[in-house]
Every structure is written in C-alpha cells, then in structure tokens.
Motif scaffolding. Structure first.
Motif, mmCIF file in Angstrom:
data_model
loop_
_atom_site.group_PDB
_atom_site.id
_atom_site.type_symbol
_atom_site.label_atom_id
_atom_site.label_comp_id
_atom_site.label_asym_id
_atom_site.label_seq_id
_atom_site.Cartn_x
_atom_site.Cartn_y
_atom_site.Cartn_z
ATOM 1 N N MET A 1 30.734 -17.233 1.790
ATOM 2 C CA MET A 1 30.177 -17.661 0.527
ATOM 3 C C MET A 1 31.325 -17.825 -0.468
ATOM 4 S SD MET A 1 27.169 -15.811 -1.722
ATOM 5 C CE MET A 1 26.680 -14.842 -0.365
ATOM 6 N N GLY A 2 31.396 -18.952 -1.125
ATOM 7 C CA GLY A 2 32.469 -19.218 -2.073
ATOM 8 C C GLY A 2 32.236 -18.577 -3.430
ATOM 9 N N ASN A 3 33.309 -18.492 -4.198
ATOM 10 C CA ASN A 3 33.221 -17.883 -5.528
ATOM 11 C C ASN A 3 32.368 -18.714 -6.480
ATOM 12 O OD1 ASN A 3 34.715 -15.629 -4.909
ATOM 13 N ND2 ASN A 3 36.653 -16.633 -5.355
ATOM 14 N N ARG A 4 32.421 -20.033 -6.356
ATOM 15 C CA ARG A 4 31.591 -20.898 -7.216
ATOM 16 C C ARG A 4 30.101 -20.609 -7.006
ATOM 17 N NH1 ARG A 4 34.194 -23.671 -10.904
ATOM 18 N NH2 ARG A 4 36.082 -24.693 -10.232
ATOM 19 N N TYR A 5 29.706 -20.479 -5.753
ATOM 20 C CA TYR A 5 28.309 -20.182 -5.431
ATOM 21 C C TYR A 5 27.909 -18.827 -6.005
ATOM 22 C CZ TYR A 5 24.072 -19.308 -2.753
ATOM 23 O OH TYR A 5 22.786 -19.008 -2.390
ATOM 24 N N LYS A 6 28.791 -17.844 -5.865
ATOM 25 C CA LYS A 6 28.507 -16.503 -6.398
ATOM 26 C C LYS A 6 28.313 -16.554 -7.906
ATOM 27 C CE LYS A 6 31.159 -14.166 -2.863
ATOM 28 N NZ LYS A 6 32.413 -13.498 -2.558
ATOM 29 N N ILE A 7 29.165 -17.297 -8.587
ATOM 30 C CA ILE A 7 29.075 -17.381 -10.045
ATOM 31 C C ILE A 7 27.807 -18.121 -10.464
ATOM 32 C CG2 ILE A 7 30.146 -18.468 -12.068
ATOM 33 C CD1 ILE A 7 32.800 -17.460 -11.046
ATOM 34 N N GLU A 8 27.449 -19.166 -9.733
ATOM 35 C CA GLU A 8 26.196 -19.872 -10.041
ATOM 36 C C GLU A 8 25.002 -18.930 -9.918
ATOM 37 O OE1 GLU A 8 25.725 -23.362 -7.640
ATOM 38 O OE2 GLU A 8 27.692 -24.131 -8.215
ATOM 39 N N LYS A 9 24.953 -18.162 -8.845
ATOM 40 C CA LYS A 9 23.853 -17.220 -8.640
ATOM 41 C C LYS A 9 23.860 -16.120 -9.705
ATOM 42 C CE LYS A 9 21.459 -18.733 -5.298
ATOM 43 N NZ LYS A 9 20.104 -19.164 -5.583
ATOM 44 N N LEU A 10 25.047 -15.608 -10.043
ATOM 45 C CA LEU A 10 25.142 -14.585 -11.083
ATOM 46 C C LEU A 10 24.642 -15.122 -12.419
ATOM 47 C CD1 LEU A 10 28.525 -12.825 -10.372
ATOM 48 C CD2 LEU A 10 26.309 -11.735 -10.541
ATOM 49 N N ASN A 11 25.059 -16.339 -12.771
ATOM 50 C CA ASN A 11 24.616 -16.943 -14.026
ATOM 51 C C ASN A 11 23.098 -17.095 -14.048
ATOM 52 O OD1 ASN A 11 27.188 -17.100 -15.019
ATOM 53 N ND2 ASN A 11 27.484 -19.222 -14.432
ATOM 54 N N GLN A 12 22.541 -17.507 -12.935
ATOM 55 C CA GLN A 12 21.095 -17.652 -12.845
ATOM 56 C C GLN A 12 20.400 -16.304 -13.051
ATOM 57 O OE1 GLN A 12 19.779 -18.914 -8.981
ATOM 58 N NE2 GLN A 12 17.874 -19.767 -9.782
ATOM 59 N N LEU A 13 20.905 -15.260 -12.402
ATOM 60 C CA LEU A 13 20.319 -13.923 -12.551
ATOM 61 C C LEU A 13 20.469 -13.394 -13.972
ATOM 62 C CD1 LEU A 13 21.436 -12.273 -9.204
ATOM 63 C CD2 LEU A 13 19.108 -12.790 -9.912
ATOM 64 N N ILE A 14 21.633 -13.614 -14.570
ATOM 65 C CA ILE A 14 21.877 -13.140 -15.935
ATOM 66 C C ILE A 14 20.900 -13.813 -16.897
ATOM 67 C CG2 ILE A 14 23.521 -13.249 -17.860
ATOM 68 C CD1 ILE A 14 25.746 -12.755 -15.749
ATOM 69 N N ARG A 15 20.774 -15.131 -16.786
ATOM 70 C CA ARG A 15 19.854 -15.845 -17.676
ATOM 71 C C ARG A 15 18.412 -15.364 -17.495
ATOM 72 N NH1 ARG A 15 23.052 -20.574 -16.018
ATOM 73 N NH2 ARG A 15 24.448 -21.040 -17.732
ATOM 74 N N ASP A 16 17.986 -15.233 -16.253
ATOM 75 C CA ASP A 16 16.626 -14.770 -15.991
ATOM 76 C C ASP A 16 16.397 -13.369 -16.545
ATOM 77 O OD1 ASP A 16 16.102 -17.151 -14.742
ATOM 78 O OD2 ASP A 16 16.233 -16.355 -12.701
ATOM 79 N N TRP A 17 17.352 -12.484 -16.300
ATOM 80 C CA TRP A 17 17.249 -11.093 -16.736
ATOM 81 C C TRP A 17 17.144 -11.018 -18.261
ATOM 82 C CZ3 TRP A 17 17.597 -6.623 -13.587
ATOM 83 C CH2 TRP A 17 17.662 -5.433 -14.277
ATOM 84 N N ILE A 18 18.051 -11.713 -18.944
ATOM 85 C CA ILE A 18 18.065 -11.669 -20.408
ATOM 86 C C ILE A 18 16.802 -12.311 -20.977
ATOM 87 C CG2 ILE A 18 19.274 -12.453 -22.490
ATOM 88 C CD1 ILE A 18 20.714 -10.202 -20.963
ATOM 89 N N ASN A 19 16.374 -13.422 -20.434
ATOM 90 C CA ASN A 19 15.170 -14.076 -20.946
ATOM 91 C C ASN A 19 13.930 -13.204 -20.755
ATOM 92 O OD1 ASN A 19 16.447 -16.367 -21.910
ATOM 93 N ND2 ASN A 19 16.295 -17.417 -19.954
ATOM 94 N N TYR A 20 13.911 -12.411 -19.701
ATOM 95 C CA TYR A 20 12.777 -11.533 -19.459
ATOM 96 C C TYR A 20 12.809 -10.306 -20.369
ATOM 97 C CZ TYR A 20 9.236 -8.871 -16.943
ATOM 98 O OH TYR A 20 8.117 -8.166 -16.609
ATOM 99 N N TYR A 21 14.002 -9.716 -20.544
ATOM 100 C CA TYR A 21 14.127 -8.470 -21.302
ATOM 101 C C TYR A 21 14.668 -8.669 -22.714
ATOM 102 C CZ TYR A 21 13.267 -5.930 -16.996
ATOM 103 O OH TYR A 21 12.699 -5.428 -15.853
ATOM 104 N N LYS A 22 14.624 -9.869 -23.266
ATOM 105 C CA LYS A 22 15.238 -10.124 -24.566
ATOM 106 C C LYS A 22 14.580 -9.370 -25.709
ATOM 107 C CE LYS A 22 12.681 -14.412 -25.104
ATOM 108 N NZ LYS A 22 12.805 -15.855 -25.058
ATOM 109 N N ILE A 23 13.381 -8.895 -25.523
ATOM 110 C CA ILE A 23 12.695 -8.169 -26.582
ATOM 111 C C ILE A 23 13.212 -6.728 -26.692
ATOM 112 C CG2 ILE A 23 10.734 -7.278 -25.278
ATOM 113 C CD1 ILE A 23 9.008 -8.279 -27.688
ATOM 114 N N GLY A 24 13.796 -6.213 -25.636
ATOM 115 C CA GLY A 24 14.288 -4.839 -25.638
ATOM 116 C C GLY A 24 15.646 -4.694 -26.285
#
Length: 115
Positions: A1-24
């Motif tokens: 797995m390349g670093n670009r793919y890892k960063i894309e997945k991390l960015n996706q998880l970060i955005r999802d996580w923050i959008n879900y928990y932004k009220i906290g």
C-alpha cells in the motif's frame, strides 16, 4: 500500500470523524491524535526507504547534515528513530501537509459547532 493511498484514507477518516463529532469538545483529543498520526506516517516513510544507504541519502536530500543523517540511518529501531529531531526535521508537518495530509485539529477548528 502506497503512502498516497494511506493519506487519502486518513483524510477521509479525519473528515468523517470530525463531521460526526463536531458538536463535542475535543480540541485536546485532536491535537494528540494529530501528533500520533504524523508519527506513524513518519514510520511508514522510514520503512519505505528500506536500506540504511537510502535512508541516509533521503535524509540528506531533505536537509539533514551528513553526519546526523548517517547516524540516524544506521540506528536500529524504527519507533525510536522516528521520534528523533533528525527525522522530524526532515519529514516536517509542513511537508506532510504538502503531501496531502490534513491536520485534524485545524479541520476541527473550522468545522466545530459552538453552543
């Protein structure tokens, strides 16, 4: 797995996580998690360089002095070396951001809901 793919997945998880928990209130959590993510990415990059010769060459390309680069490259242990100043000086937060990684704490600051 390349670093670009890892960063894309991390960015996706970060955005999802923050959008879900932004009220906290999770500023300190985001800061700690941000540090850990960058540390783990440095470990992945270090491991991708494979040989000590390549590690030294790449560190020197990124601005680490020759003696420090060789000392870091020929040191055993990925986890310990990725916390040193030499590797952090070469693979900075700014370089990781240029590579495409979004900062969890900055994204949280933009998206959080103030009550």
């Amino acid at each position: 797995m390349g670093n670009r793919y890892k960063i894309e997945k991390l960015n996706q998880l970060i955005r999802d996580w923050i959008n879900y928990y932004k009220i906290g209130s999770m500023k300190s959590f985001c800061t700690k998690t941000d540090k850990h993510i960058r540390y783990r990415l440095r470990m992945c990059i270090w491991k991708h360089w494979k040989t000590a010769k390549n590690k030294a060459k790449n560190l020197m390309k990124l601005g680490v002095p020759k003696d420090r680069a060789y000392r870091a490259a020929y040191t055993k242990g990925i986890a310990g070396i990725c916390r040193t100043r030499n590797v952090q000086m070469a693979i900075t937060n700014k370089r990781l951001a240029e590579f495409g990684l979004i900062s969890m704490s900055e994204y949280y600051a933009k998206r959080r809901v103030k009550c």
